[in-house]
Design an enzyme around this catalytic site. Structure first.
Site, PDB file in Angstrom:
ATOM      1  N   ASP A  85       0.714  -1.102   0.132  1.00  0.00           N
ATOM      2  CA  ASP A  85      -0.251   0.056  -0.084  1.00  0.00           C
ATOM      3  C   ASP A  85       0.697   0.926  -0.055  1.00  0.00           C
ATOM      4  OD1 ASP A  85      -2.247   1.489   0.526  1.00  0.00           O
ATOM      5  OD2 ASP A  85      -2.816   1.100   2.484  1.00  0.00           O
ATOM      6  N   HIS A  86       0.553   1.910  -0.794  1.00  0.00           N
ATOM      7  CA  HIS A  86       1.149   3.877  -0.689  1.00  0.00           C
ATOM      8  C   HIS A  86       2.721   3.295  -0.750  1.00  0.00           C
ATOM      9  CE1 HIS A  86      -1.735   6.245  -0.689  1.00  0.00           C
ATOM     10  NE2 HIS A  86      -2.835   5.699   0.521  1.00  0.00           N
ATOM     11  N   GLU A 137      -2.170   6.253  -7.912  1.00  0.00           N
ATOM     12  CA  GLU A 137      -3.400   7.023  -7.230  1.00  0.00           C
ATOM     13  C   GLU A 137      -3.240   8.494  -8.231  1.00  0.00           C
ATOM     14  OE1 GLU A 137      -3.516   9.664  -3.480  1.00  0.00           O
ATOM     15  OE2 GLU A 137      -3.341   7.553  -2.918  1.00  0.00           O
ATOM     16  N   HIS A 183      -7.362  10.292   4.381  1.00  0.00           N
ATOM     17  CA  HIS A 183      -6.357   9.066   6.111  1.00  0.00           C
ATOM     18  C   HIS A 183      -6.655   9.448   6.540  1.00  0.00           C
ATOM     19  CE1 HIS A 183      -4.191   8.217   2.326  1.00  0.00           C
ATOM     20  NE2 HIS A 183      -4.474   7.286   2.326  1.00  0.00           N
ATOM     21  N   GLY A 212      -9.350   6.313   2.331  1.00  0.00           N
ATOM     22  CA  GLY A 212     -10.041   5.677   3.822  1.00  0.00           C
ATOM     23  C   GLY A 212     -11.367   5.984   4.349  1.00  0.00           C
TER      24      GLY A 212
END
Length: 303
Positions: A85-86, A137, A183, A212
């Site tokens: 993630d991210h 994203e 988030h 989020g």
């Protein structure tokens, strides 16, 4: 049972009118709770882990081995994706691929569109060789993610035209567009851009991810799923609930020192929370779900 590419899950979720939850790892107990909840509810699940959590938990390979070993121990039969993630670098995505992750997110949202697209395409080209899904994203999803704060002033909504170009040029499998979610905790009621969700989903043809998920009203979650969201991330409220359960156990028994006696109730709280989210996302029992949107929707996805 090996990990399943996230793209397979999300395409199926779109056709069947539900969303798959991504629940983030913060230790062994989280993996236990997530897998047990998914199996008991016959729900697909995406288990996510951020770069910071990876290093705290011993590395990419250890995490992949841990989750896979638990799947074998618990005789897990539902689809499980292991997702980075991210990630903000090509290198970290490659570490995840080598360790056996079935999905990675490359977050170049802080970069200009052209650079973000180029970085994402580089990851997609490498991941596609191994059949690994890639999430990207656009826009800036604000708030606090794993201790890193993105100022609300930096945030901006994703632009549908840019989303279309980004997906077409990068070949990404899943898109997390900034459309009003944040988030961490919300200050006031979330202002989700449902109209933009519909437009972005139609123009890109790929599943959309809603980051989020903590604190979004149930009715907004359901509307988001109907508007094109196929993946919903939940992390903050699980950490809060887990910590609160441990704190409660130690407050009730100040002399308690047997770790399992305060971790076991915390795991049960996590399971309960995850099951509630799965019901809200309508992913319960969907491992053998029936088609709701019709086969035509599958063809609308690019890849």
């Amino acid at each position: 049972m090996r990990f399943v590419p996230m793209k397979e899950m999300l395409d199926t979720a779109w056709v069947n009118g539900y969303a798959v939850g991504q629940f983030n790892l913060n230790g062994l107990e989280f993996a236990q709770a997530f897998l047990q909840a998914a199996q008991e509810e016959s729900s697909p699940i995406i288990i996510g882990v951020t770069e910071k959590a990876v290093h705290c938990m011993g590395g990419y390979r250890l995490i992949a081995t841990m989750v896979e070993s638990l799947m074998e121990e618990y005789e897990i039969t539902v689809p499980v994706a292991l997702h980075l993630d991210h990630s903000t670098s090509f290198e970290s995505c490659m570490h995840a691929l080598k360790a056996g992750f079935s999905s990675v997110m490359i977050d170049g949202s802080h970069l200009p569109l052209k650079q973000n697209t180029a970085l994402t395409k580089k990851v997609v080209d490498a991941a596609s060789i191994l059949g690994v899904s890639v999430e990207g994203e656009l826009g800036r999803i604000t708030g606090e993610e794993d201790g890193t704060v993105v100022d609300t002033a930096e945030g901006k909504f994703a632009i549908p035209d840019e989303c279309q170009r980004y997906v077409e040029e990068s070949g990404v499998d899943c898109l997390a567009p900034a459309l009003g979610s944040v988030h961490g905790f919300y200050q006031g009621k979330p202002d989700l851009q449902f109209g933009r969700m519909v437009e972005v989903r139609e123009r890109t043809g790929v599943p959309l991810a809603l980051h989020g998920g903590t604190g979004i009203p149930d009715e907004d979650i359901q509307r988001a799923i109907a508007s094109g969201i196929s993946k919903i991330n939940v992390n903050t409220e699980n950490q809060v609930a887990f910590t609160a359960a441990i704190r409660k156990a130690l407050e009730e028994k100040p002399d308690l020192y047997l770790v399992r006696q305060y971790l076991e109730p915390a795991i049960e709280v996590l399971k309960k929370n995850v099951k509630e989210k799965m019901r809200l996302f309508d992913s319960v029992g969907q491992v053998k779900g029936k088609e709701k949107r019709g086969k035509k929707a599958v063809g609308s996805c690019r890849r």
